[in-house]
Structure formats: structure tokens, C-alpha cells
Design a protein around this motif. Structure first.
Motif, PDB file in Angstrom:
ATOM      1  N   MET A   1      58.981 -14.263  -0.101  1.00 19.91           N
ATOM      2  CA  MET A   1      59.780 -15.129   0.286  1.00 19.91           C
ATOM      3  C   MET A   1      60.754 -14.711   1.527  1.00 19.91           C
ATOM      4  N   PHE A   2      60.669 -15.645   2.504  1.00 20.36           N
ATOM      5  CA  PHE A   2      61.547 -15.179   3.736  1.00 20.36           C
ATOM      6  C   PHE A   2      62.750 -15.471   3.431  1.00 20.36           C
ATOM      7  N   ASN A   3      64.050 -14.556   3.885  1.00 24.50           N
ATOM      8  CA  ASN A   3      65.407 -14.874   3.437  1.00 24.50           C
ATOM      9  C   ASN A   3      66.038 -14.626   4.989  1.00 24.50           C
ATOM     10  N   LEU A   4      66.604 -15.887   5.678  1.00 25.90           N
ATOM     11  CA  LEU A   4      66.964 -15.777   6.937  1.00 25.90           C
ATOM     12  C   LEU A   4      68.452 -14.986   7.026  1.00 25.90           C
ATOM     13  N   GLU A   5      69.263 -15.181   5.812  1.00 20.53           N
ATOM     14  CA  GLU A   5      70.606 -14.824   5.642  1.00 20.53           C
ATOM     15  C   GLU A   5      70.323 -13.158   5.878  1.00 20.53           C
ATOM     16  N   GLU A   6      69.370 -12.782   4.805  1.00 22.93           N
ATOM     17  CA  GLU A   6      69.132 -11.333   4.879  1.00 22.93           C
ATOM     18  C   GLU A   6      68.532 -10.519   6.154  1.00 22.93           C
ATOM     19  N   GLN A   7      67.682 -11.200   7.001  1.00 23.38           N
ATOM     20  CA  GLN A   7      67.371 -10.765   8.151  1.00 23.38           C
ATOM     21  C   GLN A   7      68.587 -10.565   9.215  1.00 23.38           C
ATOM     22  N   ILE A   8      69.270 -11.821   9.052  1.00 21.80           N
ATOM     23  CA  ILE A   8      70.484 -11.716   9.933  1.00 21.80           C
ATOM     24  C   ILE A   8      71.206 -10.633   9.783  1.00 21.80           C
ATOM     25  N   GLN A   9      71.513 -10.373   8.643  1.00 17.26           N
ATOM     26  CA  GLN A   9      72.546  -9.313   8.279  1.00 17.26           C
ATOM     27  C   GLN A   9      71.686  -7.914   8.856  1.00 17.26           C
ATOM     28  N   LEU A  10      70.523  -7.726   8.430  1.00  8.27           N
ATOM     29  CA  LEU A  10      69.689  -6.480   9.055  1.00  8.27           C
ATOM     30  C   LEU A  10      69.869  -6.336  10.452  1.00  8.27           C
ATOM     31  N   TRP A  11      69.753  -7.482  11.162  1.00  9.58           N
ATOM     32  CA  TRP A  11      69.589  -7.675  12.678  1.00  9.58           C
ATOM     33  C   TRP A  11      71.328  -7.068  12.962  1.00  9.58           C
ATOM     34  N   ARG A  12      72.195  -7.833  12.436  1.00  8.85           N
ATOM     35  CA  ARG A  12      73.621  -7.542  12.950  1.00  8.85           C
ATOM     36  C   ARG A  12      73.873  -6.076  12.936  1.00  8.85           C
ATOM     37  N   GLY A  13      73.577  -5.556  11.592  1.00  5.48           N
ATOM     38  CA  GLY A  13      73.664  -3.985  11.406  1.00  5.48           C
ATOM     39  C   GLY A  13      73.244  -3.029  12.628  1.00  5.48           C
ATOM     40  N   GLY A  14      72.291  -3.602  13.252  1.00  5.27           N
ATOM     41  CA  GLY A  14      71.809  -2.660  14.367  1.00  5.27           C
ATOM     42  C   GLY A  14      72.546  -2.860  15.550  1.00  5.27           C
ATOM     43  N   LEU A  15      73.408  -3.921  15.868  1.00  7.96           N
ATOM     44  CA  LEU A  15      73.990  -3.990  16.825  1.00  7.96           C
ATOM     45  C   LEU A  15      75.613  -3.919  16.735  1.00  7.96           C
ATOM     46  N   ALA A  16      76.060  -3.979  15.435  1.00  5.45           N
ATOM     47  CA  ALA A  16      77.519  -3.965  15.269  1.00  5.45           C
ATOM     48  C   ALA A  16      78.154  -2.966  15.564  1.00  5.45           C
ATOM     49  N   GLU A  17      77.453  -1.541  15.532  1.00  6.65           N
ATOM     50  CA  GLU A  17      78.269  -0.458  16.267  1.00  6.65           C
ATOM     51  C   GLU A  17      78.436  -0.560  17.636  1.00  6.65           C
ATOM     52  N   SER A  18      77.716  -1.190  18.295  1.00 11.66           N
ATOM     53  CA  SER A  18      77.900  -1.056  19.800  1.00 11.66           C
ATOM     54  C   SER A  18      78.929  -2.251  20.279  1.00 11.66           C
ATOM     55  N   LEU A  19      78.645  -3.346  19.581  1.00  6.50           N
ATOM     56  CA  LEU A  19      79.181  -4.572  19.940  1.00  6.50           C
ATOM     57  C   LEU A  19      80.303  -4.778  19.199  1.00  6.50           C
ATOM     58  N   GLY A  20      80.724  -4.058  17.993  1.00  8.47           N
ATOM     59  CA  GLY A  20      81.767  -4.426  17.066  1.00  8.47           C
ATOM     60  C   GLY A  20      81.502  -5.411  16.297  1.00  8.47           C
ATOM     61  N   GLU A  21      81.700  -5.083  14.927  1.00 11.69           N
ATOM     62  CA  GLU A  21      81.390  -6.055  13.896  1.00 11.69           C
ATOM     63  C   GLU A  21      81.776  -7.553  13.915  1.00 11.69           C
ATOM     64  N   GLN A  22      82.975  -7.544  14.743  1.00  5.76           N
ATOM     65  CA  GLN A  22      83.626  -8.799  14.684  1.00  5.76           C
ATOM     66  C   GLN A  22      83.649  -9.667  16.056  1.00  5.76           C
ATOM     67  N   SER A  23      82.774  -8.692  16.988  1.00  6.73           N
ATOM     68  CA  SER A  23      83.113  -9.343  18.431  1.00  6.73           C
ATOM     69  C   SER A  23      82.080 -10.710  18.579  1.00  6.73           C
ATOM     70  N   GLU A  24      82.995 -11.474  19.508  1.00 11.18           N
ATOM     71  CA  GLU A  24      82.198 -12.626  19.775  1.00 11.18           C
ATOM     72  C   GLU A  24      80.852 -12.575  20.409  1.00 11.18           C
ATOM     73  N   ALA A  25      80.745 -11.566  21.146  1.00  8.69           N
ATOM     74  CA  ALA A  25      79.453 -11.280  21.441  1.00  8.69           C
ATOM     75  C   ALA A  25      78.234 -11.352  20.555  1.00  8.69           C
ATOM     76  N   LEU A  26      78.406 -10.673  19.463  1.00 10.52           N
ATOM     77  CA  LEU A  26      77.699 -10.672  18.496  1.00 10.52           C
ATOM     78  C   LEU A  26      77.379 -11.815  17.444  1.00 10.52           C
ATOM     79  N   VAL A  27      78.369 -12.606  17.571  1.00 13.53           N
ATOM     80  CA  VAL A  27      78.456 -14.228  16.872  1.00 13.53           C
ATOM     81  C   VAL A  27      77.543 -14.811  17.796  1.00 13.53           C
ATOM     82  N   GLU A  28      77.849 -14.704  19.039  1.00 13.86           N
ATOM     83  CA  GLU A  28      77.125 -15.659  19.969  1.00 13.86           C
ATOM     84  C   GLU A  28      75.616 -15.527  19.821  1.00 13.86           C
TER      85      GLU A  28
END
Lengths: 284, 108
Positions: free
Chosen positions: A1-28
Motif C-alpha cells: 500500500m503506497f504511503n505518501l507521507e512515508e515517501q516524503i519523509q524518506l525523500w526529505r532525509g536525503g536532502l535535509a543534510e545539505s539544505l537544512g531540515e527546516q529550510s524553506e527550500a526543502l519545504v518548497e
């Protein structure tokens, strides 16, 4: 069963280190992914396929990191002003102690101790002032990844100067104390203050370097450098007269108290949502 | 026909500024608009739009704000500023000049 929120979290993890977990760019970017995903699902595509397409269209994490890193390399004027201020302060102190040695006011050990401690403490004030600027700037104009990167770089450089200056100053101060007071260390107010400044500079350095520390936490830790260094530098004079070196304490307590309260208020302002002081903007 | 990488890069800012000249907009919609305008010929890597937007914002050409969208999610909207209009006018005159010169050469 596809879980969008789970996928989003995984995807965020890959970029959070370079963009910052709370960065506006990541949210955008996340908002963009959701828009694309929703549009494809509405068009009848299967959720897992829509997600894969959205992620592929957005670009590889490596490519995105590279593009955003170019933005991070933009100079941040307050950071350079602070480093320039440090250079001017260092040169002024060098002139002051050199002159003191020439006229016989200082011996070499005391001169270098004064020079390094003042450089270390001024670096802490620069950290605090940069953080105050960053907090107010974020509350009014917002805070993007570029400024965040430059802010953290400036903080880590200044904290490095503060650590080196204060550590050398403490060691030299203990040798001076052995020669003049008959002991290396006695945990007096001045020594405790120096140790507190050194410890706080280490905390600032660690937070600025650690990308998983949130931007707000870094700002609060950095603005508290103003409090730590003020209490350490001027506080001992309120406890013991000998730390005043003949100066008067008139108004010192009030000035110190007011400054500390102002810094605490600025630290509280870091909790405000980004752009919340900008009348026409919706909070981030 | 796939547009050359250099041309995609060079046309990004004028396209974005022109779209924002029509009114406030957000990233995903800007990309959709470019796709529609070019009949799908201009294909950007979506994520690369944002560094361009952030760079234009840092230059003072555009301004951004977070706004609640109809679907209840927050979106970052961009709008053209006065400085951006001047940059857009400059881009426009340069692209028109190139387009005119090539049209004359090729007799189109």
C-alpha cells in the motif's frame, strides 16, 4: 500500500543534510512534489507511479544539492562585517598591548593573555550580534538556505576564534596567576567566567557545524553568547572590586542587567514564525 | 526537438520574469506554464527552477511570500518587483535584438 507521507519523509532525509531540515527550500521542494503528485493522481495515474514521476522530474538529490550549494556560496554581508570587525579589534588590541609593553605597563605574559582573551570575548560578542541580526532578519524578511549556510559558516569561524583566543588566554592567565598570586587556578569569578565562555564557544561551534541542529536552535544558542560573555566579562566586577582594575561600578549592574534582558527577548523572538513581523506576509 | 542546455539556462530568467509579469505565481504552476507555452518543447528539471527563483529574489527582482492555497497547504508565491520589471525589459530588448537579427539573416 503506497504511503505518501512515508515517501516524503524518506525523500526529505536525503536532502535535509545539505539544505537544512527546516529550510524553506526543502519545504518548497516538498510542496512542489505534492503538487505534481496530486495532479498526476487526479489525472488517473497510480499513486506509486505518480510519486516516482514527481521525484524524477524534480531532479536527483545530488543535482539539487549542487544547485543550492551555489546559492550558499553567496557572500552574506553581516558575516563579513563581523569578521572585519574582528580583524580591526585584533589590530587595535595588538597596538594597545604593544604600547603597554613599550611603556612598561604590561609584561609579555600579561600582554598576550589580555590580547587573546579580549579577541576571544569580542568574537563571542560578534557571534551574539550576528545571531541577533539573523533572528530579527528572519522575523521580518524570512530566512533562506543561502543565508543560513553563510550564517553558520560565519558562526563556526567566529566560534573557532573565540575558542582559540579564550583557551590560550586561560592557560596564560593561569601562569600569570602562579607568578603573581601564588597559584594556577582558584575558581574565582574571572576564571569561572573564562571557562564558561570557552564552553559556550564550543557549544556554538558544534551547533553551527552540525547541520541537523535546527536554524532556530543555532540562533538561540548564538545569541546567548552575548549573555555568557557579558556576565563573564563584566559580572566579576560586581562581585569583587579587584576585578574592576580600579574602575567604578556605577550603573554597571543596570547596564549589564538591561543588556541581558534584551538578549533574552531577542532569543524569544527566534521562536516567532519566519516573516511574522512582516505585516503582509503569511507565516512560514 | 530538445532545446540545448545553454539555451535552456539562458532563457530561464526571462521566462520566469515574464510569467511573473502576468501575476503572482508558484513554482509548480510556473513550470506548467512554461510547458504549455512551449508546447512541451522546453523541459526543465523541475527542482532547478527554485535556485533560479531564489537567485532572482536575492537580486531583488522578485519577492516571495507563503500563502495558504485552496487545498489547505502552504505554498510559496513569487511576484515581480519594480527592479524585476527593469531586468525583464532589459532581457526583452536583448532577446528581441537577437531574434530580429536571426530573422533578417534567415529571411523568416
Amino acid at each position: 500500500m503506497f504511503n505518501l507521507e512515508e515517501q516524503i519523509q524518506l525523500w526529505r532525509g536525503g536532502l535535509a543534510e545539505s539544505l537544512g531540515e527546516q529550510s524553506e527550500a526543502l519545504v518548497e521542494l516538498e510542496s512542489h512534489l505534492r503538487d505534481h503528485f496530486e495532479q498526476r493522481v487526479r489525472a488517473g495515474q497510480a499513486p506509486h507511479e505518480a510519486w516516482q514521476e514527481a521525484v524524477a522530474k524534480l531532479g536527483s538529490p545530488g543535482g539539487l544539492k549542487e544547485e543550492f550549494a551555489k546559492l550558499h556560496n553567496r557572500p552574506w554581508i553581516p558575516g563579513w562585517v563581523a569578521l572585519g570587525g574582528m580583524l580591526i579589534c585584533g589590530l587595535a588590541m595588538l597596538w594597545f598591548v604593544a604600547r603597554g609593553m613599550t611603556i612598561g605597563k604590561f609584561r609579555a605574559l600579561l600582554a598576550v593573555h589580555v590580547l587573546t582573551v579580549v579577541i576571544g570575548y569580542v568574537a563571542m560578542y560578534m557571534i551574539g550580534m550576528l545571531a541577533a541580526w539573523a533572528i530579527l532578519s528572519r522575523a521580518v524578511a524570512g530566512w533562506d538556505g543561502a543565508r543560513n549556510g553563510a550564517f553558520r559558516t560565519a558562526l563556526s569561524r567566529l566560534a573557532g576564534i573565540a575558542i582559540a583566543g579564550t583557551a590560550i588566554g586561560i592557560v596564560l592567565g593561569s601562569f600569570w596567576a602562579r607568578d603573581n598570586l601564588g597559584r594556577y587556578w582558584a575558581w574565582d569569578a574571572r576564571e569561572v567566567g573564562g571557562t564558561a565562555v570557552l564552553a559556550w564557544a564550543c557549544v556554538v561551534f558544534a551547533c553551527a557545524k552540525n547541520r541537523s541542529t535546527s536554524t532556530v536552535a543555532v540562533m538561540v544558542v548564538a545569541v546567548m553568547a552575548n549573555v555568557v560573555v557579558s556576565l563573564s566579562w563584566w559580572g566579576p566586577g560586581l562581585i569583587e572590586d579587584r576585578h574592576l582594575y580600579g574602575a567604578k561600578t556605577t550603573g554597571l549592574g543596570t547596564a549589564l542587567g538591561s543588556f541581558v534582558v534584551a538578549q533574552l527577548l531577542i532569543a524569544c523572538a527566534a521562536m516567532l514564525p519566519s516573516r511574522s513581523l512582516n505585516g503582509r506576509e503569511l507565516s512560514f | 526537438m530538445k532545446l540545448a542546455k545553454e539555451l535552456v539556462a539562458a532563457s530561464a530568467a526571462p521566462l520566469i520574469l515574464s510569467i511573473l509579469g502576468e501575476g503572482e505565481n508558484y513554482g509548480y504552476a510556473i513550470i506548467q506554464r512554461v510547458r504549455n507555452l512551449s508546447g512541451g518543447q522546453i523541459q526543465w528539471t523541475d527542482g532547478m527552477l527554485y535556485p533560479v527563483l531564489h537567485r532572482l529574489e536575492a537580486k531583488g527582482a522578485i519577492v516571495s511570500r507563503w500563502r495558504m492555497a485552496a487545498n489547505g497547504r502552504k505554498r510559496k508565491y513569487y511576484a515581480l518587483k519594480g527592479g524585476g520589471r527593469k531586468i525583464l525589459a532589459h532581457h526583452k530588448s536583448q532577446w528581441m535584438l537577437v531574434q530580429g537579427a536571426l530573422a533578417n539573416l534567415w529571411g523568416t
